[in-house]
Design an enzyme around this catalytic site. Structure first.
Site, PDB file in Angstrom:
ATOM      1  N   HIS A  89      43.790  30.173  31.480  1.00 29.18           N
ATOM      2  CA  HIS A  89      43.293  28.943  30.855  1.00 29.18           C
ATOM      3  C   HIS A  89      44.413  27.931  30.790  1.00 29.18           C
ATOM      4  O   HIS A  89      45.569  28.306  30.593  1.00 29.18           O
ATOM      5  CB  HIS A  89      42.756  29.233  29.444  1.00 29.18           C
ATOM      6  CG  HIS A  89      41.815  28.186  28.970  1.00 29.18           C
ATOM      7  ND1 HIS A  89      42.251  26.994  28.442  1.00 29.18           N
ATOM      8  CD2 HIS A  89      40.465  28.130  28.990  1.00 29.18           C
ATOM      9  CE1 HIS A  89      41.197  26.258  28.150  1.00 29.18           C
ATOM     10  NE2 HIS A  89      40.103  26.920  28.466  1.00 29.18           N
TER      11      HIS A  89
ATOM     12  N   ASP B 233      34.485  32.668  29.842  1.00 29.49           N
ATOM     13  CA  ASP B 233      33.521  32.981  30.897  1.00 29.49           C
ATOM     14  C   ASP B 233      33.540  34.443  31.318  1.00 29.49           C
ATOM     15  O   ASP B 233      32.681  34.873  32.082  1.00 29.49           O
ATOM     16  CB  ASP B 233      33.797  32.102  32.137  1.00 29.49           C
ATOM     17  CG  ASP B 233      33.443  30.664  31.870  1.00 29.49           C
ATOM     18  OD1 ASP B 233      32.382  30.429  31.283  1.00 29.49           O
ATOM     19  OD2 ASP B 233      34.235  29.773  32.222  1.00 29.49           O
TER      20      ASP B 233
HETATM   21  N1  CMC Z   1      44.076  34.923  38.750  1.00 33.64           N
HETATM   22  C1  CMC Z   1      45.286  35.032  39.357  1.00 33.64           C
HETATM   23  N2  CMC Z   1      46.308  34.168  39.153  1.00 33.64           N
HETATM   24  C2  CMC Z   1      46.078  33.139  38.323  1.00 33.64           C
HETATM   25  C3  CMC Z   1      44.859  32.950  37.669  1.00 33.64           C
HETATM   26  C4  CMC Z   1      43.825  33.897  37.904  1.00 33.64           C
HETATM   27  N3  CMC Z   1      42.618  33.760  37.302  1.00 33.64           N
HETATM   28  N4  CMC Z   1      44.915  31.830  36.910  1.00 33.64           N
HETATM   29  C5  CMC Z   1      46.141  31.333  37.083  1.00 33.64           C
HETATM   30  N5  CMC Z   1      46.852  32.109  37.935  1.00 33.64           N
HETATM   31  C6  CMC Z   1      48.258  31.927  38.344  1.00 33.64           C
HETATM   32  C7  CMC Z   1      48.350  30.802  39.361  1.00 33.64           C
HETATM   33  O1  CMC Z   1      48.265  31.289  40.670  1.00 33.64           O
HETATM   34  C8  CMC Z   1      49.709  30.215  39.037  1.00 33.64           C
HETATM   35  O2  CMC Z   1      50.682  31.034  39.623  1.00 33.64           O
HETATM   36  P1  CMC Z   1      52.083  30.375  40.166  1.00 33.64           P
HETATM   37  O3  CMC Z   1      52.751  29.833  38.940  1.00 33.64           O
HETATM   38  O4  CMC Z   1      52.797  31.521  40.787  1.00 33.64           O
HETATM   39  O5  CMC Z   1      51.704  29.312  41.150  1.00 33.64           O
HETATM   40  C9  CMC Z   1      49.838  30.373  37.520  1.00 33.64           C
HETATM   41  O6  CMC Z   1      48.983  31.480  37.193  1.00 33.64           O
HETATM   42  C10 CMC Z   1      49.404  29.147  36.748  1.00 33.64           C
HETATM   43  O7  CMC Z   1      48.094  28.803  37.172  1.00 33.64           O
HETATM   44  P2  CMC Z   1      47.577  27.331  37.334  1.00 33.64           P
HETATM   45  O8  CMC Z   1      46.480  27.307  38.327  1.00 33.64           O
HETATM   46  O9  CMC Z   1      48.740  26.409  37.585  1.00 33.64           O
HETATM   47  O10 CMC Z   1      47.034  27.054  35.871  1.00 33.64           O
HETATM   48  P3  CMC Z   1      46.050  25.918  35.449  1.00 33.64           P
HETATM   49  O11 CMC Z   1      46.277  25.674  34.019  1.00 33.64           O
HETATM   50  O12 CMC Z   1      46.172  24.754  36.362  1.00 33.64           O
HETATM   51  O13 CMC Z   1      44.598  26.560  35.710  1.00 33.64           O
HETATM   52  C11 CMC Z   1      42.609  27.791  35.401  1.00 33.64           C
HETATM   53  C12 CMC Z   1      43.813  27.120  34.720  1.00 33.64           C
HETATM   54  C13 CMC Z   1      41.604  28.193  34.316  1.00 33.64           C
HETATM   55  C14 CMC Z   1      41.919  26.797  36.351  1.00 33.64           C
HETATM   56  C15 CMC Z   1      43.094  29.047  36.170  1.00 33.64           C
HETATM   57  O14 CMC Z   1      43.673  29.964  35.281  1.00 33.64           O
HETATM   58  C16 CMC Z   1      41.989  29.719  36.983  1.00 33.64           C
HETATM   59  O15 CMC Z   1      41.756  29.329  38.127  1.00 33.64           O
HETATM   60  N6  CMC Z   1      41.257  30.728  36.380  1.00 33.64           N
HETATM   61  C17 CMC Z   1      40.114  31.324  37.045  1.00 33.64           C
HETATM   62  C18 CMC Z   1      38.883  30.438  36.857  1.00 33.64           C
HETATM   63  C19 CMC Z   1      38.328  30.514  35.448  1.00 33.64           C
HETATM   64  O16 CMC Z   1      38.151  31.570  34.883  1.00 33.64           O
HETATM   65  N7  CMC Z   1      37.987  29.323  34.884  1.00 33.64           N
HETATM   66  C20 CMC Z   1      37.383  29.219  33.553  1.00 33.64           C
HETATM   67  C21 CMC Z   1      38.266  28.544  32.577  1.00 33.64           C
HETATM   68  S1  CMC Z   1      37.677  28.785  30.870  1.00 33.64           S
HETATM   69  C22 CMC Z   1      36.186  27.925  30.794  1.00 33.64           C
HETATM   70  C23 CMC Z   1      36.378  26.475  30.668  1.00 33.64           C
HETATM   71  O17 CMC Z   1      36.835  26.027  29.630  1.00 33.64           O
HETATM   72  O18 CMC Z   1      36.053  25.779  31.638  1.00 33.64           O
END
Ligand code: CMC
Length: 431
Positions: free
Chosen positions: A308, A365
């Protein structure tokens, strides 16, 4: 930083910027005059560290897993309140008294029908059409049916009226899109049923069999809708605010919000979790294989329902939903191997150094789809369920914004990284 002033040194010159402190002590440096003063802008990919507004609706502390609506904890609301009461709280800023609640609920009952002509729209969609696309288009189309409500500066009474129309009709439209996708006849809303039972009846009644209201199911949806009702400046709410900041009407702003929510990184994640768990199960249930895929930076696979932007400890909504999923399956006497798989996946991921270091925890989720599945909601409707729940939050933010006379149109800047000093080349001379 001292005395509510932040100092920034650029090109050897010191500039002072005001510091803003919220009621829960969170701090921001107000950079709104930075460019005028210095010629610099700030750059913040994904707005990860940018406050776009001041808001009195929802407080979120991601480090400590706190989520409050209008100062009340989400745990208390999930335990004590109803979705309709919570919706009123978010939109109007206080818990309704009996008279206010009755008026609000009566409106939701009265406005649940959709225009017969609008009903005809459903016939134009293929039955394979995703219900989120249909929901967004239909909500946008409502503007055509209420021209008197589509104006840049609606009065308070007009806003109240659009709000009730929307919160009421979203259920009817959602249930009709489901019926359309199943090729079944639409079931009209009933005036003798409350908000959630009315929705379930429209979803699951058929000419052959009337749906029997199950209080366990109603209670589960009540909790899920409350937990989804707002989440401050998330992607879809920011979209609603951005679209609404141009004084676009509420129908248009909410329609845009639904599209933003649909993405698998946001509200579409609940459907993606289900797809992922089904895939793991089909491929023999090898959790470690999928955990390794998620950790591999060359593999686009991510553990859906994990991570998140703001929660870096735990998602308080996920904690409540996990308990609810157990209780609902137990009460309904369902044993779902997907829930067992989800639990095992969570256990392994939470012990893995990759997920620990990156602070990746199950989010809202991860378990919600298990509950939707248990109560018979098909997987492409999961994001729609999120949208029904999130609607009061979108409305509350839109209303807060348009009632603020100082609100400005949303218009970020950029740093240009493209070509410079190019010239037009006639087509015959282009290589
Ligand atoms: N599985 C594997 N690695 C992950 C995941 C995951 N679900 N989420 C983040 N990471 C890694 C990502 O690859 C990155 O690694 P690095 O620093 O080596 O590049 C690091 O963790 C930080 O991730 P980010 O993408 O920069 O983080 P963000 O804050 O931009 O993204 C997120 C947040 C929710 C989009 C992401 O965690 C994700 O894609 N999760 C899966 C989709 C999901 O479950 N979404 C629902 C969110 S909760 C409901 C809502 O409020 O919408």
């Amino acid at each position: 930083m001292s005395d509510n002033i932040a100092k920034i040194i650029l090109d050897g010159k010191t500039y002072e910027l005001p510091v803003v402190v919220g009621t829960m002590g969170e701090k921001a440096v107000d950079i709104s005059k930075l460019r005028d003063m210095t010629g610099y802008i700030t750059l913040d990919n994904g707005f990860a560290n940018t406050g776009a507004c001041k808001s009195a609706i929802t407080f979120l502390d991601g480090e400590n897993g706190i989520l409050n609506y209008r100062g009340i904890t989400i745990e208390e609301l999930a335990e004590e309140s109803t979705f309709i009461e919570t919706a009123f709280l978010l939109i109007y800023g206080h818990l309704p008294n009996e008279q206010e609640l009755n008026r609000f609920s009566d409106g939701l009952t009265r406005f649940s029908m959709i225009h017969e002509d609008l009903k005809g729209f459903f016939n134009g969609y293929p039955s394979s059409g995703h219900p989120m696309g249909i929901l967004s288009a239909m909500i946008g189309s409502l503007a055509a049916y209420y021209p008197e409500l589509v104006k840049p500066d609606p009065s308070r009474e007009e806003v109240d009226s659009i709000v009730v129309e929307l919160i009421s009709k979203v259920r009817t439209i959602s249930a009709f899109s489901y019926k359309k996708s199943r090729g079944e006849p639409y079931v009209y809303p009933r005036h003798d049923l409350k908000y959630i039972p009315n929705f379930l009846n429209m979803m699951f009644s058929s000419p052959a069999k009337e749906y029997e209201i199950n209080e366990i199911v109603v209670d589960a949806l009540q909790t899920l809708f409350i937990l989804h009702a707002d989440h401050e400046q998330n992607c879809s709410t920011s979209t609603v605010r951005l679209v609404g900041s141009s004084k676009a009407n509420l129908f248009a702003s909410i329609s845009a919000g639904i599209n933003a929510l649909w993405g698998p990184l946001h509200g579409g994640a609940n459907q993606s979790v289900f797809t992922m768990l089904t895939q793991i199960q089909k491929e023999g249930g090898d959790i470690h294989k999928f955990i390794n895929k998620a950790k591999d930076s060359n593999d686009p696979f991510r553990l859906m329902g994990f991570g998140h932007r703001v929660y870096k400890n735990f998602d308080p909504r996920a904690k409540i939903i996990k308990r609810k999923a157990d209780a609902v399956l137990n009460d309904l006497g369902i044993h779902d191997p997907l829930l067992d798989l989800a639990k095992r996946l969570e256990e392994v991921a939470l012990k893995d150094s990759y997920f620990i270091e990156k602070k990746l925890y199950p989010n809202v989720d991860f378990y919600s789809g298990i509950i939707y599945k248990a109560i018979g909601i098909p997987e492409d409707m999961y994001p729609v369920m999120f949208a029904i729940g999130r609607l009061p939050g979108w409305v509350a933010h839109w209303k807060e914004m348009i009632e603020n006379p100082k609100n400005k149109i949303g218009r970020p800047r950029q740093i240009y990284t493209g070509e410079v000093n190019q010239h037009y080349i006639p087509i015959e001379k282009r290589s």
